[in-house]
Write an enzyme that holds these catalytic residues in place. Structure first.
Site, PDB file in Angstrom:
ATOM      1  CG  HIS A  49      -3.876   0.241   6.805  1.00 28.23           C
ATOM      2  ND1 HIS A  49      -3.783   0.794   8.058  1.00 28.23           N
ATOM      3  CD2 HIS A  49      -2.728   0.579   6.159  1.00 28.23           C
ATOM      4  CE1 HIS A  49      -2.625   1.443   8.158  1.00 28.23           C
ATOM      5  NE2 HIS A  49      -1.978   1.328   7.021  1.00 28.23           N
TER       6      HIS A  49
ATOM      7  CG  HIS B 106      -0.388   0.125   2.531  1.00 29.26           C
ATOM      8  ND1 HIS B 106       0.431  -0.829   3.093  1.00 29.26           N
ATOM      9  CD2 HIS B 106      -0.467   1.124   3.457  1.00 29.26           C
ATOM     10  CE1 HIS B 106       0.797  -0.438   4.298  1.00 29.26           C
ATOM     11  NE2 HIS B 106       0.289   0.749   4.549  1.00 29.26           N
TER      12      HIS B 106
ATOM     13  CG  HIS C 202       0.068   4.386   4.688  1.00 31.66           C
ATOM     14  ND1 HIS C 202      -0.644   3.648   5.618  1.00 31.66           N
ATOM     15  CD2 HIS C 202      -0.796   5.317   4.204  1.00 31.66           C
ATOM     16  CE1 HIS C 202      -1.878   4.117   5.687  1.00 31.66           C
ATOM     17  NE2 HIS C 202      -1.998   5.120   4.844  1.00 31.66           N
TER      18      HIS C 202
ATOM     19  CG  ASP D  14       4.888   3.244   7.453  1.00 31.14           C
ATOM     20  OD1 ASP D  14       3.911   3.681   6.806  1.00 31.14           O
ATOM     21  OD2 ASP D  14       4.799   2.240   8.200  1.00 31.14           O
ATOM     22  CG  HIS D  15       4.283   0.239   4.419  1.00 27.53           C
ATOM     23  ND1 HIS D  15       4.065  -1.065   4.773  1.00 27.53           N
ATOM     24  CD2 HIS D  15       3.882   0.993   5.472  1.00 27.53           C
ATOM     25  CE1 HIS D  15       3.535  -1.094   5.993  1.00 27.53           C
ATOM     26  NE2 HIS D  15       3.423   0.147   6.438  1.00 27.53           N
TER      27      HIS D  15
ATOM     28  CG  HIS E  42       3.951  -1.459  11.635  1.00 28.25           C
ATOM     29  ND1 HIS E  42       4.740  -0.349  11.807  1.00 28.25           N
ATOM     30  CD2 HIS E  42       3.269  -1.260  10.491  1.00 28.25           C
ATOM     31  CE1 HIS E  42       4.546   0.492  10.806  1.00 28.25           C
ATOM     32  NE2 HIS E  42       3.645  -0.032   9.988  1.00 28.25           N
TER      33      HIS E  42
ATOM     34  CG  ASP F 274       0.735  -1.117   7.893  1.00 20.66           C
ATOM     35  OD1 ASP F 274       1.645  -1.900   8.201  1.00 20.66           O
ATOM     36  OD2 ASP F 274       0.898   0.111   7.787  1.00 20.66           O
TER      37      ASP F 274
HETATM   38 FE    FE Z   1       2.806   0.968   8.218  1.00 16.75          FE
HETATM   39 ZN    ZN Z   2       0.160   1.744   6.549  1.00 17.05          ZN
END
Ligand code: FE
Ligand code: ZN
Length: 254
Positions: A111, A53, A55, A57-58, A166, A128
């Site tokens: 998410h 996805h 985001h 942080d990915h 995570h 996530d």
């Molecule tokens: Fe994440």
């Molecule tokens: Zn995420």
């Protein structure tokens, strides 16, 4: 492929990575530096980057890794506009050959609306969406969408290895135990997880079978859990998506 390694990034992300004998694959590389250190330390070339996805942080390390290694970037078609440029945009049911394994793409919205999982080699990379003893926040989707997405994951074989992105396990267990304080299984799982974290070990991966056993977000059809959630929120919620929505909202406030 049961040997993916977690490259820790940021506070609590894992970038799951593996080497197939010729080249490496990384999933959701939020940070290029930790991936580069692992690749250079082992002398691995990078062939593929799989994204679940959009985001940051990915995805934050994608462009740097592509520029350095020329890797192929695979990600969800539905989130293409918010992702780094994709070499292969995939949707539910598509097949991806990567790192010596065949994966099928599973849509698991909730998410984010275009969130996907990669299912193959008795594994699932679920981003996530499903966590150890928890599930992802509903940033874009509705509770019913996440409930359905988790049901799709639950339908995988119990032995499927689950690579979550995570290390939220201890916080998730504290929350789960606040809802079901007398659950012996959760008590045992928490003791094991605390020991692993004390030794600086990841609590992941987990399996579908384990999570179906004790993860409350996968047990919202159970009357006993609906009763516990009803008690926690102060009104009666029916088993199923109502209990799921109430449990997720309770976790958001915890
Ligand atoms: Fe994440
Ligand atoms: Zn995420």
């Amino acid at each position: 492929m049961k040997n993916a390694v977690p490259l820790p990034a940021f506070q609590d992300n894992y970038i799951w990575s593996w080497f197939d004998g010729e080249a490496a694959v990384v999933v959701d590389p939020g940070d290029a530096d930790v991936v580069t250190a692992w690749l250079e330390g082992n002398g691995y070339p990078l062939r593929d980057i799989l994204l679940t996805h959009w985001h940051p942080d990915h995805t934050g390390g994608v462009d740097a890794l592509r520029n350095r290694y020329g890797a192929r970037v695979v990600g969800p078609l539905a989130e293409q506009a918010r992702l780094p440029a994709l070499d292969l945009a995939v949707s539910d049911g598509d097949r991806v050959r990567s790192g010596g394994e065949d994966f099928s793409v599973m849509a698991i919205p909730g998410h984010t609306l275009g969130h996907i999982a990669y299912v193959g080699a008795d594994c699932v990379f679920c981003g996530d969406t499903l966590f150890h003893t928890g599930c992802g926040r509903l940033f874009e989707g509705e509770p019913a969408q996440m409930y359905d997405s988790l049901a799709r994951l639950m339908a995988l074989d119990a032995n499927t290895t689950v690579y979550c992105t995570h290390e939220y396990t201890l916080a998730n267990l504290a929350f789960a135990r606040s809802v079901e304080p007398d659950d012996d299984r959760l008590r045992q799982v928490e003791a094991d997880a605390k020991q692993r974290r004390a030794e600086n070990q990841p609590t992941l991966p987990t399996t579908i079978g384990e999570q179906k056993d004790f993860n409350p977000f996968l047990r919202t059809d159970e009357a006993a859990l609906a009763e516990a959630v009803s008690g926690a929120v102060g009104h009666t919620v029916a088993p199923g998506v109502d209990t799921f929505a109430a449990l997720r909202a309770l976790k958001d406030r915890s």
